[in-house]
Design an enzyme around this catalytic site. Sequence first.
Site, PDB file in Angstrom:
ATOM      1  N   ASP A   1     -96.330 -25.974 107.918  1.00 29.10           N
ATOM      2  CA  ASP A   1     -96.090 -24.540 107.796  1.00 29.10           C
ATOM      3  C   ASP A   1     -94.609 -24.249 108.089  1.00 29.10           C
ATOM      4  OD1 ASP A   1     -96.462 -21.790 107.642  1.00 29.10           O
ATOM      5  OD2 ASP A   1     -97.498 -21.633 109.561  1.00 29.10           O
TER       6      ASP A   1
ATOM      7  N   GLU B   1    -100.504 -35.187 108.306  1.00 32.67           N
ATOM      8  CA  GLU B   1    -100.697 -33.808 108.761  1.00 32.67           C
ATOM      9  C   GLU B   1    -101.687 -33.103 107.848  1.00 32.67           C
ATOM     10  OE1 GLU B   1    -100.378 -31.490 110.801  1.00 32.67           O
ATOM     11  OE2 GLU B   1     -98.411 -31.296 111.709  1.00 32.67           O
ATOM     12  N   ASP B   2    -102.480 -32.208 108.403  1.00 36.27           N
ATOM     13  CA  ASP B   2    -103.334 -31.370 107.573  1.00 36.27           C
ATOM     14  C   ASP B   2    -102.492 -30.376 106.778  1.00 36.27           C
ATOM     15  OD1 ASP B   2    -102.569 -30.044 109.894  1.00 36.27           O
ATOM     16  OD2 ASP B   2    -104.594 -29.452 110.490  1.00 36.27           O
TER      17      ASP B   2
ATOM     18  N   GLY C   1     -92.671 -26.141 109.705  1.00 38.49           N
ATOM     19  CA  GLY C   1     -91.959 -27.425 109.686  1.00 38.49           C
ATOM     20  C   GLY C   1     -91.572 -27.895 111.078  1.00 38.49           C
TER      21      GLY C   1
ATOM     22  N   ARG D   1    -113.557 -25.601 111.023  1.00 39.31           N
ATOM     23  CA  ARG D   1    -113.061 -26.951 110.724  1.00 39.31           C
ATOM     24  C   ARG D   1    -114.081 -27.750 109.906  1.00 39.31           C
ATOM     25  NH1 ARG D   1    -108.438 -28.013 113.823  1.00 39.31           N
ATOM     26  NH2 ARG D   1    -108.401 -27.212 115.948  1.00 39.31           N
TER      27      ARG D   1
ATOM     28  N   GLY E   1    -106.453 -30.936 113.640  1.00 38.93           N
ATOM     29  CA  GLY E   1    -106.786 -30.557 112.263  1.00 38.93           C
ATOM     30  C   GLY E   1    -106.921 -31.698 111.279  1.00 38.93           C
TER      31      GLY E   1
HETATM   32  P1  IMP Z   1     -95.803 -25.918 111.816  1.00 37.30           P
HETATM   33  O1  IMP Z   1     -95.203 -26.545 113.038  1.00 37.30           O
HETATM   34  O2  IMP Z   1     -95.534 -24.427 111.768  1.00 37.30           O
HETATM   35  O3  IMP Z   1     -95.452 -26.600 110.528  1.00 37.30           O
HETATM   36  O4  IMP Z   1     -97.331 -25.911 112.059  1.00 37.30           O
HETATM   37  C1  IMP Z   1     -98.188 -26.794 111.677  1.00 37.30           C
HETATM   38  C2  IMP Z   1     -99.500 -26.545 112.397  1.00 37.30           C
HETATM   39  O5  IMP Z   1     -99.868 -25.150 112.464  1.00 37.30           O
HETATM   40  C3  IMP Z   1    -100.557 -27.214 111.594  1.00 37.30           C
HETATM   41  O6  IMP Z   1    -100.690 -28.562 111.961  1.00 37.30           O
HETATM   42  C4  IMP Z   1    -101.758 -26.359 111.885  1.00 37.30           C
HETATM   43  O7  IMP Z   1    -102.365 -26.809 113.076  1.00 37.30           O
HETATM   44  C5  IMP Z   1    -101.233 -24.971 112.114  1.00 37.30           C
HETATM   45  N1  IMP Z   1    -101.331 -24.153 110.882  1.00 37.30           N
HETATM   46  C6  IMP Z   1    -100.320 -23.699 110.109  1.00 37.30           C
HETATM   47  N2  IMP Z   1    -100.757 -22.981 109.059  1.00 37.30           N
HETATM   48  C7  IMP Z   1    -102.118 -22.998 109.152  1.00 37.30           C
HETATM   49  C8  IMP Z   1    -103.178 -22.442 108.326  1.00 37.30           C
HETATM   50  O8  IMP Z   1    -102.977 -21.802 107.288  1.00 37.30           O
HETATM   51  N3  IMP Z   1    -104.437 -22.678 108.759  1.00 37.30           N
HETATM   52  C9  IMP Z   1    -104.740 -23.396 109.870  1.00 37.30           C
HETATM   53  N4  IMP Z   1    -103.783 -23.950 110.659  1.00 37.30           N
HETATM   54  C10 IMP Z   1    -102.483 -23.742 110.300  1.00 37.30           C
HETATM   55 MG    MG Z   2    -102.186 -29.497 112.931  1.00 38.18          MG
END
Ligand code: IMP
Ligand code: MG
Length: 173
Positions: A101, A97-98, A103, A163, A42
């Site tokens: 969410d 990071e993009d 964490g 994307r 991403g």
């Molecule tokens: P985390 O480990 O839950 O913080 O997830 C992070 C990853 O989940 C990001 O790097 C994204 O690849 C994906 N992600 C979380 N929320 C979204 C969203 O709203 N749109 C697209 N990808 C998301």
């Molecule tokens: Mg990601």
Amino acid sequence: MAEELVPVLSRSEIADTVKSLAQRISKDYSGKDLCVIGVLNGVFVFLADLVRELTVSVRVDFIRLASYDSGNVSSGNIRATKEIELDIKDRDVLVIEDIVDSGLTVDFLLRYLEQFQPKSVKVCAFIDKTERREVEVPVDYVGHVVEEGFLVGYGLDYDQRYRELPEIYHLKP
Ligand code: IMP
Ligand code: MG
């Protein structure tokens, strides 16, 4: 099923945010030996924009992660499917990071990077999505805080689609 794309951030809002993040980062890392590590896939759009606005020189590397989980519920069982290749020992590292969410990804990355004995590790995320945070993680540079919803565009995907969109949208099912 018709998916609806609701605009959240325009091209110019994104560009302004990237510029101000780059200014802060350039100031904080002036005179330092900065390595930026982008989290694939991403981040490819944001990282390309960000590094071109920096006024400090950087080394760039990427990491790619996969989750052992089946289904779409993240449990933190994460592993690297593409490891970093840069030598980050005694260097200042900025994880890019993009979106953050739950964490769990950043939490994994901070522990993963520790083994290479970097001098410092900070985190920059274009979007900090707060609603589903499960572990407290430090996000030192945040572009935008969004409370909820599923976002696409500017590198963010839904099932590998969207994307390429230059703006960010809420995807409504
Ligand atoms: P985390 O480990 O839950 O913080 O997830 C992070 C990853 O989940 C990001 O790097 C994204 O690849 C994906 N992600 C979380 N929320 C979204 C969203 O709203 N749109 C697209 N990808 C998301
Ligand atoms: Mg990601």
